[in-house]
Design an enzyme around this catalytic site. Structure first.
Site, short mmCIF file in Angstrom:
data_model
loop_
_atom_site.label_atom_id
_atom_site.label_comp_id
_atom_site.label_asym_id
_atom_site.label_seq_id
_atom_site.Cartn_x
_atom_site.Cartn_y
_atom_site.Cartn_z
CB SER A 65 -8.25 0.56 5.74
OG SER A 65 -8.95 1.75 5.61
CB SER B 40 -8.11 3.50 2.83
OG SER B 40 -7.27 2.92 3.80
CE LYS C 256 -3.95 1.92 2.61
NZ LYS C 256 -4.83 1.69 3.78
#
Ligand code: GLN
Length: 501
Positions: free
Chosen positions: A192, A168, A93
């Site tokens: 997330s 996210s 990420k």
């Protein structure tokens, strides 16, 4: 035994195999790490991972990934092959610091920013033989539940490209679901990792607060943040977590607690395991598709010999209001560092230093980040601190106490839905508060600091649904035991009309 032939074909097939098989084949010389890297990039092309389609990556570096793969091959040749992930392509990420590739957090304020150091989790992945192939798209600064808040455009769900992948960590979830990598890192502040895992039909783990080093994870809500793992199977995530977990001198919030071998829970029996079913997580009006799949999962647990017990976590309804005070408060303070001086973007202004700060932040931050900073600054301001922030912290203690009480009463793990609905369509949720409600079943684990995993429990009209298993602090082994059992029990048990998922 003769090793299987080295061929790009084989590498492509291996990418679809469990990590253990993929790594074993690499170690035996059956496949080259560089073939796996090529297979991952080919797969990315085949599925349309690019900006105009799924928009999974914010950066990739094929040249460097291939170089790292070749260095690994040399080590394997000298029988110095590292770790449990030898040769496995992995995605990270974009709020986790990597050398050489930018770390933008999905924000314009960090466009092109390359960190001078790497996160401990990335270092551990590499030390165990993983090859980092790219940085994944995300909601700006991890604020969001759909990846639509990325400054670089939304990621789309590989299961159905009209829908969001969740957020996210949407890019990481999509990279795994699309079969580009077996394993990806995400981050969790309020759900997330678990929520996108649920939306994309994969497994996502949020460890206990303190289990994994946060050194090099760009801070959002420091008392809530943890790095998490996304994978195609419970076993893959167990292996991934084991690699990144453990105390780190560089993060004073990382705990000095031994890390068990989670994958050893794979075939553990569930007889006698007590599974709590908290009534607050099964409200009236819960999407019937979600409710039905959860009941089926609970039946599977019973068939495995576990006891399902009705329990209550009475302060659950406060978790969203408390989270959306605490997380923005911490974010407003953490994001103060993006001032145009130290990192990334700087927008010149004629009105001096303050003008430059204002212009940089106004241009650099998107609307959701701005909303959070304003909300956080408000709840921390002198006149409102007691009414909002302090009150929220008190209620947070009650939420954590609920979990402590239920686990002290003899419950081993809790089972709940991960999300209230399956993945929604892009653009469908416009009201920020409605978006916040996506976290209704996940934020409490972050507030309490306990570990939780989302496991696929079926589909409805082709859309994946996830079930969540929550355990006590540092009890990831119990969480994995239940998750392995559930995965085993549900394998091949599709409902009529559910397809093969
Ligand atoms: N959706 C939540 C938020 O927007 C959680 C995000 C996260 O876990 N990083 O804050």
């Amino acid at each position: 035994m003769k090793p299987p032939p080295r061929a790009p074909d084989l590498a492509r097939k291996l990418l679809a195999q469990p990590l253990t098989e993929c790594v074993a084949c690499v170690r035996e010389g059956g496949a080259l790490p560089s073939d796996l890297v090529s297979a991952a990039f080919d797969r990315a092309d085949d599925v349309g991972a690019g900006r105009e389609s799924l928009n999974i990556f914010l950066a990739t570096d094929r040249v460097r990934a291939t170089e790292s793969a070749k260095e690994l091959t040399a080590l394997i040749g000298r029988a110095e092959a590292p770790g449990n992930l030898a040769g496995a392509p992995v995605a990270v990420k974009d709020n986790i610091a990597t050398l050489h590739m930018p770390t933008t957090c999905g924000s314009k304020v960090l466009e092109g920013y390359v960190s001078p150091y790497e996160a401990t989790v990335v270092r551990r992945l590499r030390a165990n033989g993983a090859v980092i192939i790219g940085k994944t798209n995300m909601d700006e600064f991890a604020m969001g539940s759909s990846t639509e808040n990325s400054a670089y455009g939304p990621t789309r769900n590989p299961v159905d490209i009209r829908r969001v992948p969740g957020g996210s960590s949407g890019g990481s979830a999509a990279a795994v679901a699309a079969g580009i990598v077996r394993l990806a890192l995400g981050s969790e502040t309020g759900g997330s990792v678990r929520q996108p895992a649920s939306f994309c039909g994969i497994v996502g783990v949020k460890p206990t607060y303190g289990r994994v080093s946060r050194y090099g994870l760009v801070a959002f809500g420091s008392s809530l943040d943890q790095v998490g793992v996304l994978g195609r199977s419970v076993e893959d995530t167990a292996i991934g977590l084991e690699v990144i977990a453990g105390c780190d001198q560089l993060d004073s919030t990382s705990a000095d607690v031994p890390v068990p071998r989670y994958e050893l829970e794979k075939n553990a029996r569930l007889d006698g395991l007590v599974i709590g079913k908290p009534k607050e997580y099964y409200p009236e009006g819960l999407d019937p598709r979600v409710a039905e799949r959860c009941e089926r999962a609970l039946d599977a647990f019973r068939e495995l010999g576990a006891e399902v017990r009705d329990v209550s976590l009475p302060h659950t309804s406060y978790s969203i209001p408390v989270y959306y005070v605490v997380a923005p408060a911490e974010a407003s303070s953490n994001l103060a560092r993006f001032d145009g001086v130290r990192y990334g973007l700087r927008v010149a202004s004629e009105s001096g230093l303050t003008g430059m700060y204002e212009a940089t932040r106004a241009r650099g931050f998107g609307p959701e980040v701005t909303r959070r900073v304003m909300l956080g600054t408000y709840v921390l301001s002198a006149g409102y601190y007691d009414a909002y922030y302090k009150k929220a912290q008190s209620v947070r203690t009650l939420i954590a106490q609920d979990f402590r009480d239920v686990f002290l009463s003899g419950v081993d793990v809790l089972f709940t839905p991960t999300t209230p609905t399956p993945a929604f369509e892009l653009g469908a949720v416009k009201d920020p508060y409605e978006m916040y409600l996506s976290d209704i079943f996940t934020a409490s684990a972050n507030l309490a600091g306990v570990p939780a995993i989302s496991v696929p429990i079926g589909t409805a009209s082709g859309l994946p649904i996830g079930g969540q298993i929550i355990a006590g602090h540092f009890e990831e082994s119990a969480m994995f035991r239940a998750a392995f059992g559930l995965e085993r029990a549900l394998a091949g048990k599709a409902l009529p009309g559910e397809g093969s998922a």
